[in-house]
Design a protein around this motif. Structure first.
Motif, short mmCIF file in Angstrom:
data_model
loop_
_atom_site.label_atom_id
_atom_site.label_comp_id
_atom_site.label_asym_id
_atom_site.label_seq_id
_atom_site.Cartn_x
_atom_site.Cartn_y
_atom_site.Cartn_z
N LEU A 293 33.66 -75.02 -48.16
CA LEU A 293 34.51 -76.34 -48.28
C LEU A 293 35.82 -76.42 -49.21
O LEU A 293 36.73 -76.55 -48.61
N PHE A 294 35.47 -75.61 -50.25
CA PHE A 294 36.48 -75.56 -51.44
C PHE A 294 36.88 -74.21 -51.57
O PHE A 294 37.61 -73.97 -52.45
N HIS A 295 36.78 -73.62 -50.26
CA HIS A 295 37.65 -72.06 -50.34
C HIS A 295 37.33 -71.28 -51.43
O HIS A 295 38.56 -70.54 -52.10
N LYS A 296 36.05 -71.15 -52.15
CA LYS A 296 35.74 -70.40 -53.17
C LYS A 296 35.26 -69.01 -52.51
O LYS A 296 34.36 -68.93 -51.33
N GLN A 297 35.72 -67.90 -53.28
CA GLN A 297 34.87 -66.63 -52.95
C GLN A 297 33.70 -66.60 -53.58
O GLN A 297 33.37 -67.38 -54.53
N PHE A 298 32.61 -66.00 -52.61
CA PHE A 298 31.17 -66.16 -53.25
C PHE A 298 30.47 -65.15 -52.63
O PHE A 298 30.68 -64.37 -51.80
N THR A 299 29.41 -64.58 -53.44
CA THR A 299 28.34 -63.72 -53.21
C THR A 299 27.00 -64.31 -53.05
O THR A 299 26.89 -65.27 -54.11
N VAL A 300 26.49 -64.21 -52.06
CA VAL A 300 24.86 -64.49 -51.75
C VAL A 300 24.15 -63.28 -52.25
O VAL A 300 23.95 -62.42 -51.54
N VAL A 328 28.79 -61.73 -46.72
CA VAL A 328 28.67 -62.04 -48.08
C VAL A 328 27.22 -61.98 -48.59
O VAL A 328 27.22 -62.16 -49.85
N MET A 329 26.21 -61.65 -48.02
CA MET A 329 24.79 -61.65 -48.51
C MET A 329 24.75 -60.18 -48.94
O MET A 329 24.51 -59.34 -47.99
N ILE A 330 24.24 -59.75 -49.99
CA ILE A 330 23.88 -58.47 -50.38
C ILE A 330 22.92 -58.54 -51.66
O ILE A 330 22.59 -59.47 -51.99
N ASP A 331 22.43 -57.28 -51.65
CA ASP A 331 21.45 -57.29 -52.83
C ASP A 331 21.90 -57.02 -54.25
O ASP A 331 21.16 -57.56 -55.18
N SER A 332 23.12 -56.48 -54.45
CA SER A 332 24.00 -56.39 -55.73
C SER A 332 25.31 -55.95 -55.32
O SER A 332 25.61 -55.73 -54.25
N GLY A 333 25.97 -56.46 -56.38
CA GLY A 333 27.55 -55.99 -56.34
C GLY A 333 28.26 -57.24 -55.94
O GLY A 333 27.93 -58.42 -56.35
N LEU A 334 29.52 -57.05 -55.31
CA LEU A 334 30.25 -58.19 -55.02
C LEU A 334 30.65 -57.92 -53.22
O LEU A 334 30.91 -57.14 -52.88
N ALA A 335 30.38 -59.48 -52.93
CA ALA A 335 30.76 -59.50 -51.58
C ALA A 335 32.32 -59.25 -51.17
O ALA A 335 33.18 -59.55 -52.09
N PRO A 336 32.63 -58.67 -49.94
CA PRO A 336 34.07 -58.71 -49.61
C PRO A 336 34.82 -60.12 -49.83
O PRO A 336 34.20 -61.07 -49.41
#
Length: 364
Positions: A293-300, A328-336
């Protein structure tokens, strides 16, 4: 007083997603007429639970004035939950009693029962009678019953409770669910079609959410926001710290006593924290919703001990399918990086479909 719509959901004064979805659904339904919410404690012995809760609240309030430990912080937070509920989603007109069913405190009436959203049909939290009540067993044929974004919260239904769903779901005027698996379960048990719609929180535009914020966060605060229902692994925690250091931010942690300032955030503050965050790390469904909703980059992050997308629950899978966000869902690191031009297009398309379903369900 006569209400057009009566919401039946989980009354959870400790859960951010629950309170915010209840508020959002109330706003959506107000388009069709006056709406209120049932105070639902359907697995307690009686509606005396609410009186007991009020007494406990007074005791906790006195405690919070005398001490500043974790119990006091929890009270401060829970007080914000209750204040938000009383202001925006009051539930003092109707309540459940296990002995008497639905009670109208002032002899109020209603036309349509709307069940949802959240995990209202998660039978693992309920008695069999509780499951029936959450399916509107107390409603006469004079009332319409629909569900909006209802969730089973599980991928399979135990054999001993299937007959309850098979008895009451066919009484519904229209059925919508939050997850793909929920629609499959309805079909498997009853042969009925259920429509997958957006969670209510995603149906309200950004500006509508900002209206309820209360300046909990300074405008110049630069922070990475975390909200985990599980515990991040050591590797995931290193990823969070590395990102914060690289971008000259500190870390604010919702639902984590290590961050006392953020721990006391209420539902309105939860919204504001997402609106002003530089980046979000989470394992929470509603954290994903508000990041979108708030256009945030995020990693799950997958929760510790769980690897790969095969372990996502259906609500995450459905959300990522609707917005093309599997990466966006990964085990570690940063999502694209997320392409929010595309996400906004998909959001409007799915809002339109969900509104059209609700318009049709509320006809008559």
């Amino acid at each position: 007083m006569r209400y057009k719509n009566l919401i039946l959901t989980i009354s959870d004064y400790y859960n951010y997603g629950n309170r915010l979805q209840n508020y959002a659904l109330r706003v959506l339904l107000d388009r069709y007429g006056l709406t209120t919410t049932i105070y639902s404690c359907i697995d307690d012995l009686s509606s005396e639970r609410k009186k007991i809760d009020l007494l406990k609240d007074i005791i906790k309030r006195v405690y919070s004035l005398l001490f500043s430990d974790s119990k006091s912080l929890r009270y401060q937070k829970n007080r914000k939950f209750r204040n938000m509920s009383m202001r925006f989603i009051p539930d003092d007109c109707f309540m459940f009693s296990m002995k008497r069913g639905l009670i109208s405190n002032q002899h109020d009436t209603f036309d349509t029962l709307v069940i949802g959203s959240d995990q209202v049909w998660n039978f693992k939290w309920l008695t069999k009678r509780g499951v029936a009540l959450r399916l509107g067993s107390f409603v006469s044929n004079d009332h319409s019953v629909i569900s909006y974004a209802a969730s089973f919260g599980v991928s399979e239904i135990d054999d001993d409770v299937k007959p309850i769903f098979q008895k009451y779901l066919p009484r519904f005027k229209a059925i919508s669910v939050r997850e793909d698996r929920g629609a499959e379960l309805v079909k498997e048990m009853t042969g009925l079609d259920a429509t997958v719609v957006l969670d209510p929180t995603l149906m309200l535009p950004m500006n509508k959410w900002l209206e309820i914020t209360e300046n909990f966060v300074p405008d110049d605060d630069r922070y990475i926001l975390t909200y985990f229902l599980g515990r991040p692994s050591d590797e995931q925690e290193r990823d969070i710290q590395a990102y914060a250091k690289a971008h000259d931010c500190h870390v604010r942690r919702i639902f984590d006593l290590r961050d006392k300032e953020t721990y006391v955030a209420g539902p309105q503050d939860f919204v504001e924290l997402f609106s002003k965050a530089q980046y979000v790390f989470t394992d929470s469904y509603h954290a994903c919703c508000f990041s979108i909703l708030f256009h945030k980059q995020f990693t799950v992050f997958n929760r510790a001990g769980m690897n790969g997308k095969s372990n996502m629950n259906s609500r995450m899978e459905t959300l990522f399918r609707l917005f093309d966000l599997d990466s966006v869902m990964i085990d570690s690191g940063l999502a694209p990086e997320i392409d929010y031009e595309r996400v906004d297009h998909l959001l409007e398309e799915n809002r339109r479909k969900s509104r059209n379903w609700l318009d049709k369900a509320m006809e008559g």
